[in-house]
Design a protein around this motif. Structure first.
Motif, PDB file in Angstrom:
ATOM      1  N   TYR A  97       0.823  -1.199   0.000  1.00 22.11           N
ATOM      2  CA  TYR A  97       0.000   0.000   0.000  1.00 22.11           C
ATOM      3  C   TYR A  97       0.863   1.257   0.000  1.00 22.11           C
ATOM      4  O   TYR A  97       0.559   2.235  -0.660  1.00 22.11           O
ATOM      5  CB  TYR A  97      -0.971   0.012   1.188  1.00 22.11           C
ATOM      6  N   ARG A  98       1.972   1.203   0.727  1.00 23.57           N
ATOM      7  CA  ARG A  98       2.872   2.358   0.727  1.00 23.57           C
ATOM      8  C   ARG A  98       3.390   2.622  -0.672  1.00 23.57           C
ATOM      9  O   ARG A  98       3.550   3.767  -1.092  1.00 23.57           O
ATOM     10  CB  ARG A  98       4.063   2.093   1.644  1.00 23.57           C
ATOM     11  N   GLN A  99       3.657   1.525  -1.372  1.00 26.55           N
ATOM     12  CA  GLN A  99       4.148   1.685  -2.735  1.00 26.55           C
ATOM     13  C   GLN A  99       3.067   2.330  -3.615  1.00 26.55           C
ATOM     14  O   GLN A  99       3.367   3.214  -4.418  1.00 26.55           O
ATOM     15  CB  GLN A  99       4.549   0.326  -3.300  1.00 26.55           C
ATOM     16  N   VAL A 100       1.818   1.901  -3.403  1.00 26.83           N
ATOM     17  CA  VAL A 100       0.721   2.505  -4.152  1.00 26.83           C
ATOM     18  C   VAL A 100       0.675   4.007  -3.889  1.00 26.83           C
ATOM     19  O   VAL A 100       0.543   4.814  -4.804  1.00 26.83           O
ATOM     20  CB  VAL A 100      -0.627   1.863  -3.751  1.00 26.83           C
ATOM     21  N   ARG A 101       0.823   4.376  -2.626  1.00 30.62           N
ATOM     22  CA  ARG A 101       0.768   5.794  -2.267  1.00 30.62           C
ATOM     23  C   ARG A 101       1.880   6.581  -2.957  1.00 30.62           C
ATOM     24  O   ARG A 101       1.678   7.684  -3.440  1.00 30.62           O
ATOM     25  CB  ARG A 101       0.898   5.961  -0.752  1.00 30.62           C
ATOM     26  N   ARG A 102       3.067   5.969  -2.994  1.00 27.34           N
ATOM     27  CA  ARG A 102       4.194   6.660  -3.606  1.00 27.34           C
ATOM     28  C   ARG A 102       3.964   6.816  -5.112  1.00 27.34           C
ATOM     29  O   ARG A 102       4.262   7.851  -5.695  1.00 27.34           O
ATOM     30  CB  ARG A 102       5.472   5.888  -3.326  1.00 27.34           C
ATOM     31  N   GLN A 103       3.428   5.756  -5.712  1.00 28.38           N
ATOM     32  CA  GLN A 103       3.160   5.836  -7.148  1.00 28.38           C
ATOM     33  C   GLN A 103       2.080   6.877  -7.429  1.00 28.38           C
ATOM     34  O   GLN A 103       2.153   7.594  -8.420  1.00 28.38           O
ATOM     35  CB  GLN A 103       2.759   4.455  -7.673  1.00 28.38           C
ATOM     36  N   ALA A 104       1.099   6.962  -6.519  1.00 27.63           N
ATOM     37  CA  ALA A 104       0.047   7.974  -6.672  1.00 27.63           C
ATOM     38  C   ALA A 104       0.663   9.378  -6.577  1.00 27.63           C
ATOM     39  O   ALA A 104       0.283  10.284  -7.312  1.00 27.63           O
ATOM     40  CB  ALA A 104      -1.033   7.778  -5.614  1.00 27.63           C
ATOM     41  N   ASP A 105       1.660   9.548  -5.679  1.00 22.17           N
ATOM     42  CA  ASP A 105       2.346  10.841  -5.559  1.00 22.17           C
ATOM     43  C   ASP A 105       3.026  11.210  -6.869  1.00 22.17           C
ATOM     44  O   ASP A 105       2.967  12.347  -7.322  1.00 22.17           O
ATOM     45  CB  ASP A 105       3.409  10.794  -4.447  1.00 22.17           C
ATOM     46  N   LEU A 106       3.697  10.199  -7.452  1.00 22.66           N
ATOM     47  CA  LEU A 106       4.401  10.443  -8.715  1.00 22.66           C
ATOM     48  C   LEU A 106       3.414  10.844  -9.807  1.00 22.66           C
ATOM     49  O   LEU A 106       3.662  11.781 -10.566  1.00 22.66           O
ATOM     50  CB  LEU A 106       5.170   9.186  -9.141  1.00 22.66           C
ATOM     51  N   LEU A 107       2.283  10.142  -9.861  1.00 20.27           N
ATOM     52  CA  LEU A 107       1.269  10.468 -10.866  1.00 20.27           C
ATOM     53  C   LEU A 107       0.735  11.878 -10.631  1.00 20.27           C
ATOM     54  O   LEU A 107       0.533  12.642 -11.573  1.00 20.27           O
ATOM     55  CB  LEU A 107       0.111   9.466 -10.819  1.00 20.27           C
ATOM     56  N   ALA A 108       0.525  12.208  -9.345  1.00 19.21           N
ATOM     57  CA  ALA A 108      -0.014  13.532  -9.017  1.00 19.21           C
ATOM     58  C   ALA A 108       0.959  14.623  -9.478  1.00 19.21           C
ATOM     59  O   ALA A 108       0.534  15.682  -9.938  1.00 19.21           O
ATOM     60  CB  ALA A 108      -0.281  13.632  -7.526  1.00 19.21           C
TER      61      ALA A 108
ATOM     62  N   ARG B  88      -7.694  12.337  -4.247  1.00 16.24           N
ATOM     63  CA  ARG B  88      -6.615  11.457  -3.812  1.00 16.24           C
ATOM     64  C   ARG B  88      -6.997   9.988  -4.012  1.00 16.24           C
ATOM     65  O   ARG B  88      -6.193   9.166  -4.450  1.00 16.24           O
ATOM     66  CB  ARG B  88      -6.313  11.731  -2.340  1.00 16.24           C
ATOM     67  N   MET B  91      -6.643   9.130  -7.525  1.00 15.87           N
ATOM     68  CA  MET B  91      -5.233   9.075  -7.927  1.00 15.87           C
ATOM     69  C   MET B  91      -4.603   7.751  -7.474  1.00 15.87           C
ATOM     70  O   MET B  91      -3.849   7.130  -8.218  1.00 15.87           O
ATOM     71  CB  MET B  91      -4.489  10.267  -7.327  1.00 15.87           C
ATOM     72  N   GLU B  92      -4.935   7.322  -6.256  1.00 15.43           N
ATOM     73  CA  GLU B  92      -4.387   6.046  -5.765  1.00 15.43           C
ATOM     74  C   GLU B  92      -4.928   4.875  -6.567  1.00 15.43           C
ATOM     75  O   GLU B  92      -4.194   3.958  -6.923  1.00 15.43           O
ATOM     76  CB  GLU B  92      -4.718   5.863  -4.275  1.00 15.43           C
ATOM     77  N   ALA B  95      -3.238   4.791  -9.746  1.00 13.11           N
ATOM     78  CA  ALA B  95      -1.867   4.302  -9.609  1.00 13.11           C
ATOM     79  C   ALA B  95      -1.845   2.774  -9.615  1.00 13.11           C
ATOM     80  O   ALA B  95      -1.001   2.157 -10.264  1.00 13.11           O
ATOM     81  CB  ALA B  95      -1.230   4.836  -8.324  1.00 13.11           C
ATOM     82  N   TYR B  99       0.100   0.892 -12.685  1.00 10.69           N
ATOM     83  CA  TYR B  99       1.344   0.160 -12.430  1.00 10.69           C
ATOM     84  C   TYR B  99       1.169  -1.347 -12.393  1.00 10.69           C
ATOM     85  O   TYR B  99       2.138  -2.085 -12.465  1.00 10.69           O
ATOM     86  CB  TYR B  99       1.978   0.622 -11.116  1.00 10.69           C
ATOM     87  N   ARG B 100      -0.087  -1.817 -12.238  1.00  9.80           N
ATOM     88  CA  ARG B 100      -0.265  -3.259 -12.080  1.00  9.80           C
ATOM     89  C   ARG B 100      -1.236  -3.846 -13.081  1.00  9.80           C
ATOM     90  O   ARG B 100      -1.690  -4.964 -12.912  1.00  9.80           O
ATOM     91  CB  ARG B 100      -0.757  -3.565 -10.669  1.00  9.80           C
ATOM     92  N   LEU B 111      -5.585  -4.041  -2.354  1.00  5.36           N
ATOM     93  CA  LEU B 111      -4.382  -3.223  -2.245  1.00  5.36           C
ATOM     94  C   LEU B 111      -4.631  -1.943  -1.469  1.00  5.36           C
ATOM     95  O   LEU B 111      -3.808  -1.535  -0.661  1.00  5.36           O
ATOM     96  CB  LEU B 111      -3.867  -2.876  -3.637  1.00  5.36           C
ATOM     97  N   PHE B 154      -1.367  12.527 -18.680  1.00  2.73           N
ATOM     98  CA  PHE B 154      -0.193  12.559 -17.817  1.00  2.73           C
ATOM     99  C   PHE B 154       1.089  12.823 -18.604  1.00  2.73           C
ATOM    100  O   PHE B 154       2.191  12.722 -18.055  1.00  2.73           O
ATOM    101  CB  PHE B 154      -0.084  11.262 -17.009  1.00  2.73           C
TER     102      PHE B 154
END
Lengths: 229, 178
Positions: A97-108, B88, B91-92, B95, B99-100, B111, B154
């Motif tokens: 989930y942390r990875q998802v959050r980080r990827q969401a940050d990058l997308l943002a 948010r 966005m999540e 993501a 990515y998946r 997830l 994007f």
């Protein structure tokens, strides 16, 4: 939880029972969930202890899930880590989930960068265009009343009653007539009918009127009359 | 500038969405290789003279767009269509899909640990995500993937350009967890 369960294989608090089952120190097949539930309902009727009831539901649901999982045929061996050890599983999910959050940050970040470039991508394509607004609320109300006046308000949801008793009779007939049959040929059509037939089949098996066998998951279910019945 | 180059410029200027080389070739009745060559020349010309617009390759196509340096000027101009922000949650969810992919809704929800129905509906409605098939599993759940629209929005040429978190960052995370 001061409520206690009494079974042949176990006596004590319910959450301890769950713990033992989860730790595989007690075989879930040995635990009668019907007995557990019946006992609790008796307890509840006597005490009206609603707080216990919600806790009971949580624990009982977990026991039920474990039992259901152990009864279902699995297409392949489930990853054992996930089932037996919730610790690392939880940590892994957290990491994911942390990875998802980080990827969401990058997308943002990308999104913000792109937001200042023009022309913005066309968003109207394929979307419903808002009609030009030239009217008043009163006019809208009148129009709506007119539409409602025209609409036929006749909504009926047909219900096809399926009775298990009736399905049971049908299965018994097949058993009498043929002595042996394949369940799928007799179960009928439609979800309700299939479910009713299956409950009837379980009943036949429970009473010992029929023997039931299925060679493989989703395969034909053979039903035949019990010898000497 | 060649006649073809000028026509390409007009088409890109007028189009609200990215146009592929093949599309432009069809419209202008010119071979795709020639179109691609003219596009490269057009882009290079903009760069050379420090133009206010740039030719960008996004989502497998080409778009004529303003440059980031002029963002403030354009903001002061006002009245320009701004795209609606993404929440948010959206966005999540995006993501996870990006990515998946392809993913099912159940995988998404596992997830993120919460229901994704609303976020997914938003993304579908805005054309960022689409159904790409069904998983061969009980219930044949729908699989979701990102669209060309997503890449365009994007500023990505293709999925290979999705930014990856720094390796150090990942290592740090792992240490924290242990």
């Amino acid at each position: 939880m001061n409520y206690r369960v009494r079974l042949e294989v176990f006596e004590g608090p319910l959450d301890l029972l769950l713990y033992l089952v989860e730790e595989a120190q007690l075989d879930i097949h040995e635990v009668s969930l019907v007995r557990v539930t019946d006992q609790f309902l008796e307890y509840l009727a006597a005490t009206h202890d609603v707080e216990q009831a919600s806790r009971f539901l949580v624990v009982a649901a977990q026991l039920m899930a474990i039992k259901a999982r152990s009864l279902l045929p699995l297409p392949q061996a489930p990853s054992p880590r996930e089932q037996e050890d919730p610790g690392p599983g939880l940590a892994r999910r957290l990491a994911e989930y942390r990875q998802v959050r980080r990827q969401a940050d990058l997308l943002a970040t990308l999104w913000a960068r792109e937001s200042f470039l023009y022309p913005a991508p066309d968003r109207t394509e394929g979307a419903v265009q808002a009609p030009p607004v030239r009217g008043t609320a009163a006019a809208l109300a009148r129009a709506m009343a007119w539409v409602l006046g025209r609409a036929e308000v006749a909504v009926s949801v047909p219900q096809v009653p399926i009775s298990v008793t009736e399905r049971l009779a049908a299965l018994r007939d097949a058993l009498e007539g043929r002595g042996r049959f394949v369940f799928q040929e007799v179960m009928g059509r439609g979800r309700g009918c299939v479910v009713g037939s299956f409950l009837a089949l379980l009943e036949l098996w429970r009473t010992g009127e029929a023997e039931v066998r299925q060679e493989e998951p989703f395969g034909a279910i053979q039903v035949w009359r019990e010898e000497g019945a | 500038m060649s006649e073809l180059g000028a026509a390409l410029e007009a088409a890109l200027f007028a189009s609200p969405r990215a146009l592929t080389g093949a599309e432009l070739g069809r419209v202008l009745d010119a071979p795709e290789e020639l179109v691609e060559r003219e596009l490269a020349a057009l882009g290079a010309a903009y760069e050379r003279r420090g133009a206010g617009v740039q030719l960008r390759r996004v989502g497998g196509g080409w778009r004529l767009m303003t440059r980031p340096e002029h963002a403030q000027v354009l903001a002061r101009l006002g009245g320009l269509a701004r795209r609606a922000a993404l929440s948010r949650a959206a966005m999540e969810t995006l993501a996870v899909v990006a990515y998946r992919q392809p993913v099912t809704r159940a995988q998404l929800e596992e997830l993120r640990g919460v229901g994704c129905e609303g976020a997914l509906a938003t993304l579908l409605e805005r054309g960022m995500v689409e159904e790409v098939g069904r998983k061969e599993a009980p219930g044949r759940p729908v699989l979701y993937g990102t669209t060309r629209e997503f890449l365009t929005a994007f500023g990505l040429r293709d999925l290979g350009e999705l930014p990856e978190p720094e390796a150090e960052e990942l290592l740090q995370e792992r240490l924290e967890l242990e």
